[in-house]
Design an enzyme around this catalytic site. Structure first.
Site: not given
Ligand code: OAD
Length: 232
Positions: A94, A112
């Site tokens: 994503q 995305h």
């Molecule tokens: P999120 O910010 O929703 O989730 C990221 C996850 O990664 C969180 O649950 C954190 O706990 C975890 N995390 C962060 N750093 C970490 C690490 N070093 N090790 C393990 N876990 C870690 O991001 P996405 O799920 O990618 O879309 O978000 C999905 C979409 O929402 C994005 O692509 C974006 C956003 O709106 C658009 O902009 C269309």
């Protein structure tokens, strides 16, 4: 252990989100230090708002660009690429940062879009993302003066067809799916995971719990770089 699942699998899909790039200096969205600091911030990725107030998007998002464009792959990006040299590995991401490709992964589906290019909203010509970098302005097409929009998927945009179909096929035919660094709060990846084969194994590596933890064969609530360091 994750390595045991990997060793037993022939077709592996990594479904990744922003958490895999936080150690590269790119914030995720929904963690306490993420980009979404209030209910208003996600609106900067609304395509309807962009069409009316493109300056607001550029005002909010431009400071993030420099970081993303200059970022280098993490240990986890590199481990996945390394595994792809000896195993059938597909990445469905994503993220728009291009770090899987920079690390050397070859089969990558970007659900995305990408922050490499921008498209003129009037004549649809393509421009390098650097054309959007001048601070304080809304970037415009050199040919027709139309507003340039980065090739990333905004809320309200369609997911790129090729990435969607390629990702679906990879997930359907995988015998192991490793979900890394995504809250699964956005339906693109979450819906795709519903296509997995009933015999496929599911592993989730994410600091925070996700809505699919209950269905996974292995759940690691730990740092991704740490969890993936021994997979090859
Ligand atoms: P999120 O910010 O929703 O989730 C990221 C996850 O990664 C969180 O649950 C954190 O706990 C975890 N995390 C962060 N750093 C970490 C690490 N070093 N090790 C393990 N876990 C870690 O991001 P996405 O799920 O990618 O879309 O978000 C999905 C979409 O929402 C994005 O692509 C974006 C956003 O709106 C658009 O902009 C269309």
């Amino acid at each position: 252990m994750l390595k045991d699942l990997i060793d037993k699998s022939r077709r592996i899909v990594f479904v990744t989100g922003a958490g895999i790039s936080t150690s590269c200096g790119i914030p995720d969205f929904r963690s306490s230090e993420g980009i979404y600091t209030s209910w208003l911030t996600p609106l900067m990725f609304s395509s309807r708002l962009f069409n009316v107030f493109p300056w607001w998007f550029y005002h909010k998002a431009r400071p993030l660009y420099g970081n993303i464009i200059a970022a280098k792959p993490s240990a986890a990006h590199k481990a996945i690429a390394e595994l792809g040299r000896t195993k059938h590995v597909t990445v469905v991401t994503q993220n728009v940062d291009g770090l899987h490709q920079k690390a050397g992964s070859r089969k990558v589906y970007e659900l995305h879009g990408t922050l490499k290019l921008a498209t003129c909203q009037r004549c649809r010509s393509k421009h390098p993302i650097e054309a959007c970098e001048t601070p304080g302005t809304v970037p415009r097409c050199a040919c027709c003066g139309g507003v340039l929009k980065p090739d990333i998927v905004f809320f309200g945009d369609d997911v790129p067809t090729e990435a969607w179909l390629g990702g679906c096929e990879a997930v359907e035919t995988a015998d192991l799916i490793v979900v890394c660094g995504t809250s699964l709060r956005v339906s693109t990846a979450a819906d795709m995971l519903a296509l997995r084969h009933m015999n496929a194994k599911l592993a989730i590596v994410n600091k925070a719990p996700t809505s699919l933890d209950y269905a996974a064969d292995l759940v690691l609530h730990q740092d991704i770089d740490e969890a993936l360091k021994d997979i090859v």
